[in-house]
Enzyme design. Structure first.
Site, PDB file in Angstrom:
ATOM      1  N   TYR A 173       0.853  -1.191   0.000  1.00 43.47           N
ATOM      2  CA  TYR A 173       0.000   0.000   0.000  1.00 43.47           C
ATOM      3  C   TYR A 173       0.897   1.252   0.000  1.00 43.47           C
ATOM      4  O   TYR A 173       2.123   1.146  -0.047  1.00 43.47           O
ATOM      5  CB  TYR A 173      -0.971  -0.043   1.187  1.00 43.47           C
ATOM      6  N   ARG A 221       3.376  -1.472  10.664  1.00 43.90           N
ATOM      7  CA  ARG A 221       3.316  -2.747   9.935  1.00 43.90           C
ATOM      8  C   ARG A 221       4.094  -2.596   8.634  1.00 43.90           C
ATOM      9  O   ARG A 221       3.983  -1.575   7.957  1.00 43.90           O
ATOM     10  CB  ARG A 221       1.856  -3.137   9.649  1.00 43.90           C
ATOM     11  N   CYS A 354     -12.666 -16.004   2.261  1.00 38.44           N
ATOM     12  CA  CYS A 354     -12.785 -14.655   2.854  1.00 38.44           C
ATOM     13  C   CYS A 354     -12.308 -13.597   1.862  1.00 38.44           C
ATOM     14  O   CYS A 354     -13.016 -12.622   1.587  1.00 38.44           O
ATOM     15  CB  CYS A 354     -12.034 -14.557   4.187  1.00 38.44           C
ATOM     16  N   ALA A 403     -22.691 -29.906   5.312  1.00 42.43           N
ATOM     17  CA  ALA A 403     -24.034 -29.348   5.513  1.00 42.43           C
ATOM     18  C   ALA A 403     -24.760 -30.101   6.624  1.00 42.43           C
ATOM     19  O   ALA A 403     -25.309 -29.488   7.560  1.00 42.43           O
ATOM     20  CB  ALA A 403     -24.824 -29.408   4.212  1.00 42.43           C
ATOM     21  N   GLN A 430     -17.858 -35.046   0.725  1.00 38.00           N
ATOM     22  CA  GLN A 430     -16.829 -34.670  -0.253  1.00 38.00           C
ATOM     23  C   GLN A 430     -15.639 -33.949   0.374  1.00 38.00           C
ATOM     24  O   GLN A 430     -14.578 -33.853  -0.240  1.00 38.00           O
ATOM     25  CB  GLN A 430     -17.431 -33.769  -1.330  1.00 38.00           C
TER      26      GLN A 430
END
Ligand SMILES: Cc1cc2nc3c(=O)[nH]c(=O)nc-3n(C[C@H](O)[C@H](O)[C@H](O)COP(=O)(O)OP(=O)(O)OC[C@H]3O[C@@H](n4cnc5c(N)ncnc54)[C@H](O)[C@@H]3O)c2cc1C
Ligand SMILES: Cc1cc2nc3c(=O)[nH]c(=O)nc-3n(C[C@H](O)[C@H](O)[C@H](O)COP(=O)(O)O)c2cc1C
Length: 656
Positions: A173, A221, A354, A403, A430
């Site tokens: 950034y 950071r 995400c 599920a 699966q």
């Protein structure tokens, strides 16, 4: 247990109650206009309640006119944002945790149209190779103005009652764009030498310090290594030795702690890693910085296990253990570890849903987590707050894939009596198969979690039972949940799919069919096809992949595609996009090229057909006809991925 992890430590004047840090994570939860939302309060509050020592917010915006990352990011460029941040700080403090607000400007990694500008600001006019936005070199006036914007943002953070501010100089950034020789080509006093490239960061630190005073903790950071080898330019950008120098320099500038990460957009897989990157793979970065400085170091390195986190602290590789996704997947990570319940942690499986969902998020389709449906929805859904009105009523759950298992967990929490039927002798559906290709073992963590929870909740599971209507009737259930999943599609239109040398990915992944030393053709390059091809290559086969679409891996999230393709590359797997399978006849496999419509014949020993999955509608219909209160979940409702399976499982159980 975890003595170091749960000991307090100071960052400047701030005492953090333990060594767990939720590092910044864009969450797409802010209200319109960039105000802290009730969703934010519930989201971060849940992480503080879960025992996280230091909660760092998502990157917040110091200049909403030129530096918005998306339309639901927290903004800090005006005093009107202070009350929202104050509410957030109060919420975090309720639980004894500390709040740090990260402030940033995306520079060349932002999107011009989102900001209504013609070009993005940067150190130099070097277009980002991922977002491809017009970019201009900032004038000295723009630099001065931006330094002031960071300083004013930090002042607001302090006035709101947060405990610290983090300057986001990582991940390529704006601040990082000045630090790195890859993006900074300036010839004035802000470019060239190390000192010049650090000048923008330095001026921001000085200006922020002048606003917040000596006692307010500033965390910096930065990317210790930009890992440009992942962008095919190993010599470019910042390397570990440069990063260590940056750490020392920032310490000398008077910041109170360093938060060490890595990568830029061009090397995004080293900043938020897909499944191919092991726990601890980049620990050398923060550990090298820690060895060179005296101030505390926060580090990230796909850290998932409390035991490993403790080891890192004990070995003095880090002072604080950072992760964003570990806490996204389980807000109670810290308390579970602290209380000796590490086995209850729902661990992040690094699937990157995400990030994928963040990048495409909008009001209708929010960002989410594959394994934690509640992530970002804590103000609406928290399992322990759902009505406990099951009254012991029986619910038959058919299928123990994600599920069915998630539905059973929520049903049991609500006081229903779920009875789970699974025709296989194992749990996971699966997801069991999904965990078989190289590097995918972590995917099975979801099943381990569900299994552990269902055991604790005393849920009855009937393994090896293919549920029939009669079996279910015998239970006289209040409701029936059909979570029977899906199976590989074998289109009738293609001739020869019943040949003895034709297999499904399921047969390869579950080991029913073992191939070695063969010439194998994999048809279909979705994730299942490519991962099966990777496994077959590792098993010593010569593999080719055919795909009807124009490109390999259609529809796959680019980070995951890059990850698997980088692993498959050394195996020299031949890739044939634009090839539609027409017929298999013995060893001859026949395709039609989609652009030229020519027939292309190839010889293979074996063929694996990976053309997607479909639910067994006929089998499912019988349950719909026999019972009144029937719900379909997961792939039985609509074929998708783990996120959809967990979401529909959770919701069906929560809404019953
Ligand atoms: C190789 C592979 C890799 C994948 N990788 C990923 C990935 O990386 N990320 C991702 O998000 N998704 C991935 N997926 C997709 C994901 O696994 C599925 O979307 C998900 O498992 C669907 O969950 P489900 O519970 O609906 O069904 P399933 O997982 O299919 O589970 C259904 C279960 O029902 C059982 N069953 C069926 N009929 C009956 C009956 N009558 N009685 C009792 N039991 C019955 C089946 O045996 C099965 O165990 C992958 C899939 C495959 C095949
Ligand atoms: C969806 C997503 C959003 C992120 N947003 C930010 C951010 O706003 N600021 C930041 O410094 N890092 C951000 N990160 C990086 C994380 O803080 C963290 O360094 C990274 O995810 C690697 O650690 P982990 O796998 O343990 O989460 C983000 C990561 C993800 C996956």
């Amino acid at each position: 247990m975890y003595e170091n992890l749960f000991s307090s430590k100071k960052i400047g004047t701030m005492t953090v109650p333990n060594r767990t840090v939720m590092t910044a994570m864009g969450n797409y939860l802010a209200d319109e206009g960039g105000f802290v939302s009730d969703k934010d309060i519930a989201f971060y509050g849940a992480r503080a309640k879960g025992g996280t020592g230091l909660v760092i917010t998502e990157c917040t915006v110091v200049d909403s006119k030129t530096g918005l990352g998306n339309d639901r990011e927290i903004v800090v460029d005006d005093d009107k944002y202070i009350p929202g941040l104050k509410k957030l700080a109060d919420e975090i403090h309720k639980y004894g945790s500390k709040l740090c607000v990260q402030i940033y400007h995306p520079g060349r990694q932002g999107i011009a149209v989102v900001n209504g500008v013609e070009s993005m600001k940067s150190a130099s006019a070097t277009e980002c190779q991922i977002v491809h936005q017009p970019t201009h070199e900032m004038t000295k006036e723009e630099i001065k103005d931006m330094v002031n914007k960071f300083a004013q943002a930090a002042r607001r953070v302090k006035e709101a009652g947060a405990d610290a501010v983090e300057l986001h100089g990582a991940h390529g950034y704006l601040i990082g764009q000045f630090s790195s020789p890859y993006t900074n080509r300036r010839t004035d006093e802000y470019g060239g030498s190390f000192e010049n490239r650090m000048r923008f960061f330095d001026e921001i630190i000085d200006a922020v310090r002048a606003e917040v005073g000596a006692d307010f903790p500033i965390i910096a950071r930065f990317s210790v290594d930009e890992h440009m080898e992942y962008a095919g330019q190993p010599e470019a950008g910042l390397h570990l030795a440069d990063g260590v120098e940056i750490g020392k320099h920032l310490e000398a500038k008077g910041v109170d702690a360093l938060d060490v990460s890595s990568g830029i957009y061009e090397t995004m897989n080293t900043a938020w890693e897909p499944v191919g990157f092991d726990q601890g793979w980049k620990i050398e970065g923060p550990a090298s910085v820690k060895a060179a400085v005296k101030i505390p170091v926060i580090g990230v390195a796909v850290i998932r296990d409390p035991e490993y986190a403790e080891e890192l602290l004990k070995a003095e590789k880090l002072d604080f253990v950072g992760s964003a996704r570990a806490f996204y997947a389980d807000p109670e990570w810290s308390n579970k570890a602290k209380n000796g319940n590490a086995c209850d942690i729902r661990k992040c499986i690094s699937c990157l849903y995400c990030m994928e969902s963040l990048m495409s998020a909008n009001a209708e389709r929010p960002m989410g987590c594959s394994v934690n449906f509640e992530a970002g929805k804590e103000n609406q859904y928290q399992a322990e707050q759902l009505p406990k009105n099951g009254e012991g009523r029986t619910v038959a759950v058919i299928g123990a894939g994600p599920a069915g298992l998630e539905a059973a967990r929520i049903l049991a929490i609500r006081g229903f009596k779920p009875v789970v039927f699974e025709k296989q002798n194992r749990l996971g559906g699966q997801v069991y198969l999904a965990s078989k290709p190289p590097k995918k073992e972590r995917t099975a963590w979801l099943i381990d979690y569900e299994k552990g929870q269902l055991e604790k909740l005393g849920v009855e599971i009937r393994l090896g039972v293919e549920a029939s209507v009669e079996d279910i009737k015998a239970l006289n259930p209040y409701a029936v949940f059909v979570a029977t999943g899906s199976n590989p599609v074998m289109p009738r239109s293609i001739k020869g799919l019943d040949g003895a040398n034709v297999h499904t990915p399921v047969e390869i992944l579950d080991g029913t069919v073992k191939l070695s030393g063969k010439k194998v053709c994999v048809v279909g390059s979705g994730m299942t096809g490519i991962e099966t091809a990777e496994l077959l290559s590792e098993q010593g086969n010569e593999v080719s992949v055919f795909e009807m679409a124009d490109d390999i891996g259609p529809g796959l999230f680019f980070q995951n595609l890059i990850d698997v393709m980088s692993r498959i590359a050394p195996h020299n797997v031949a890739m044939y996009p634009k090839h539609r399978l027409v017929e298999i006849s013995g060893n001859n496999v026949s395709f039609e090229t989609t652009d030229t419509k020519e027939t292309a014949n190839f010889e293979f020993d074996e063929v694996v057909v990976s053309l997607g999955v479909a639910a067994n509608k006929a089998a499912n219909e019988q349950f719909a006809e026999a019972f009144d209160n029937v719900r379909f979940l997961g792939d039985a409702l609509s074929t998708g991925r783990i996120e959809a399976a967990v979401r529909t499982g959770y919701l069906a159980a929560a809404e019953l």
